[in-house]
Design a protein around this motif. Structure first.
Motif, mmCIF file in Angstrom:
data_model
loop_
_atom_site.group_PDB
_atom_site.id
_atom_site.type_symbol
_atom_site.label_atom_id
_atom_site.label_comp_id
_atom_site.label_asym_id
_atom_site.label_seq_id
_atom_site.Cartn_x
_atom_site.Cartn_y
_atom_site.Cartn_z
ATOM 1 N N GLU A 59 38.716 34.204 33.212
ATOM 2 C CA GLU A 59 39.449 32.937 33.195
ATOM 3 C C GLU A 59 40.110 32.635 34.541
ATOM 4 O O GLU A 59 40.099 31.499 35.012
ATOM 5 C CB GLU A 59 40.497 32.966 32.088
ATOM 6 C CG GLU A 59 41.225 31.647 31.902
ATOM 7 C CD GLU A 59 42.168 31.670 30.719
ATOM 8 O OE1 GLU A 59 42.955 30.715 30.574
ATOM 9 O OE2 GLU A 59 42.119 32.655 29.944
ATOM 10 N N ASN A 60 40.669 33.654 35.178
ATOM 11 C CA ASN A 60 41.358 33.440 36.450
ATOM 12 C C ASN A 60 40.420 33.106 37.595
ATOM 13 O O ASN A 60 40.857 32.668 38.664
ATOM 14 C CB ASN A 60 42.180 34.678 36.823
ATOM 15 C CG ASN A 60 43.438 34.803 35.986
ATOM 16 O OD1 ASN A 60 43.745 33.923 35.191
ATOM 17 N ND2 ASN A 60 44.153 35.890 36.156
ATOM 18 N N GLN A 86 37.669 31.127 36.991
ATOM 19 C CA GLN A 86 36.961 29.901 36.636
ATOM 20 C C GLN A 86 37.422 28.703 37.463
ATOM 21 O O GLN A 86 36.679 27.744 37.641
ATOM 22 C CB GLN A 86 37.107 29.636 35.134
ATOM 23 C CG GLN A 86 36.310 30.623 34.281
ATOM 24 C CD GLN A 86 36.471 30.399 32.793
ATOM 25 O OE1 GLN A 86 36.941 29.346 32.356
ATOM 26 N NE2 GLN A 86 36.099 31.385 32.006
ATOM 27 N N LYS A 87 38.647 28.754 37.977
ATOM 28 C CA LYS A 87 39.098 27.683 38.871
ATOM 29 C C LYS A 87 38.276 27.681 40.155
ATOM 30 O O LYS A 87 37.885 26.626 40.664
ATOM 31 C CB LYS A 87 40.580 27.859 39.196
ATOM 32 C CG LYS A 87 41.505 27.647 38.012
ATOM 33 C CD LYS A 87 42.956 27.837 38.416
ATOM 34 C CE LYS A 87 43.879 27.617 37.223
ATOM 35 N NZ LYS A 87 45.306 27.819 37.587
ATOM 36 N N ALA A 88 38.009 28.886 40.669
ATOM 37 C CA ALA A 88 37.177 29.004 41.866
ATOM 38 C C ALA A 88 35.762 28.526 41.573
ATOM 39 O O ALA A 88 35.121 27.876 42.413
ATOM 40 C CB ALA A 88 37.161 30.450 42.348
ATOM 41 N N GLU A 89 35.290 28.822 40.367
ATOM 42 C CA GLU A 89 33.946 28.379 39.971
ATOM 43 C C GLU A 89 33.868 26.849 39.970
ATOM 44 O O GLU A 89 32.898 26.258 40.467
ATOM 45 C CB GLU A 89 33.611 28.920 38.584
ATOM 46 C CG GLU A 89 32.257 28.439 38.052
ATOM 47 C CD GLU A 89 32.049 28.771 36.584
ATOM 48 O OE1 GLU A 89 31.037 28.325 36.026
ATOM 49 O OE2 GLU A 89 32.901 29.469 35.995
ATOM 50 N N LYS A 90 34.893 26.192 39.434
ATOM 51 C CA LYS A 90 34.906 24.725 39.385
ATOM 52 C C LYS A 90 34.898 24.139 40.791
ATOM 53 O O LYS A 90 34.223 23.138 41.060
ATOM 54 C CB LYS A 90 36.141 24.246 38.617
ATOM 55 C CG LYS A 90 36.095 24.544 37.130
ATOM 56 C CD LYS A 90 37.364 24.070 36.437
ATOM 57 C CE LYS A 90 37.316 24.378 34.947
ATOM 58 N NZ LYS A 90 38.569 23.973 34.250
ATOM 59 N N LEU A 91 35.651 24.784 41.685
ATOM 60 C CA LEU A 91 35.687 24.309 43.067
ATOM 61 C C LEU A 91 34.313 24.459 43.720
ATOM 62 O O LEU A 91 33.858 23.554 44.435
ATOM 63 C CB LEU A 91 36.731 25.102 43.862
ATOM 64 C CG LEU A 91 36.854 24.740 45.347
ATOM 65 C CD1 LEU A 91 37.230 23.272 45.505
ATOM 66 C CD2 LEU A 91 37.892 25.634 46.029
ATOM 67 N N ARG A 103 31.477 24.347 42.301
ATOM 68 C CA ARG A 103 30.570 23.326 41.752
ATOM 69 C C ARG A 103 30.846 21.967 42.403
ATOM 70 O O ARG A 103 29.916 21.204 42.668
ATOM 71 C CB ARG A 103 30.706 23.266 40.233
ATOM 72 C CG ARG A 103 30.244 24.560 39.548
ATOM 73 C CD ARG A 103 30.143 24.432 38.037
ATOM 74 N NE ARG A 103 29.839 25.708 37.420
ATOM 75 C CZ ARG A 103 28.638 26.275 37.404
ATOM 76 N NH1 ARG A 103 27.613 25.668 37.978
ATOM 77 N NH2 ARG A 103 28.454 27.444 36.816
ATOM 78 N N LYS A 104 32.126 21.677 42.651
ATOM 79 C CA LYS A 104 32.467 20.425 43.313
ATOM 80 C C LYS A 104 31.920 20.367 44.734
ATOM 81 O O LYS A 104 31.602 19.291 45.254
ATOM 82 C CB LYS A 104 33.983 20.243 43.331
ATOM 83 C CG LYS A 104 34.587 19.910 41.980
ATOM 84 C CD LYS A 104 36.093 19.710 42.091
ATOM 85 C CE LYS A 104 36.694 19.351 40.745
ATOM 86 N NZ LYS A 104 38.176 19.164 40.839
#
Length: 206
Positions: free
Chosen positions: A70-71, A73-78, A80-81
């Protein structure tokens, strides 16, 4: 232990032992009850391994698919952006393929645990809660399965280009308490996630 497994055992005993007399379940010996329980547990374990230990056993099932912690997943979203989603996809694919490759190792140990089940173990399962059988398997096999899963998981995840970056970031994060210690390397994380999901699916067979 869940009601469905209790019903299965009761029906199994009634059907197989009814011709022996009308004494009913009260006359069933501990040995006969243990045999029925062993059969039920063995079937549940084999079904769980067969379900998960194949291509897309993890990746193709949203209930057990392994995602990034979970911690992270923010990096993952970035990523993808920024158009770098393919790297995250590659890592997630390798994590799930690693789990699928490792799970078949569990079959022998799970079945051996059933064979070596004591009368005390059986009583605990039959009178325990909804996760009694799952807890039994975890208690008897988790340490050895962790040891066996590790090298298989590492071999598969090492092929992902992002695995080394995960280990570098996660290792540092774990030192500062931002990630659990069992998430400090990708192989530790996947091994634990694979085991948790394996025991969960076994539990669903109860």
């Amino acid at each position: 232990m869940a009601r469905s497994l209790r019903i299965f055992i009761a029906l199994f005993l009634l059907v197989t032992l009814a011709p022996a007399g009308a004494a009913g379940l009260d006359a069933i010996s501990a040995e006969e009850s243990g045999g029925a329980l062993r059969q039920a547990l063995s079937q549940g374990a084999v079904a769980a391994v067969s379900s998960l230990g194949r291509t897309d056993g993890f990746l193709g099932n949203p209930k057990v698919k392994i995602l990034l912690p979970e911690n992270l997943q923010k990096a993952e979203k970035l990523m993808r952006k920024l158009g770098m989603g393919k790297y995250a996809d590659e890592l997630i694919l390798s994590m799930n393929r690693a789990a699928e490759a490792a799970v078949p190792e569990a079959k022998e140990l799970l079945l051996n645990a059933v064979k070596q089940m004591t009368l005390q173990d059986a009583k605990g399962i039959l009178t325990g809660g909804d996760t009694a059988a799952t807890d039994f398997f975890r208690r008897k096999t988790e340490t050895e399965l962790t040891r066996r899963f590790g090298p298989i998981v590492k071999k598969t995840t090492d092929r992902a280009g992002l695995a080394q970056q995960y280990n570098k970031y996660a290792g540092t994060a774990a030192q500062f308490g931002a990630l659990d210690k069992n998430q400090a390397t990708v192989e530790q994380y996947v091994t634990q996630q694979a085991l948790d999901r394996l025991y969960k699916v076994i539990g669903e067979q109860e």
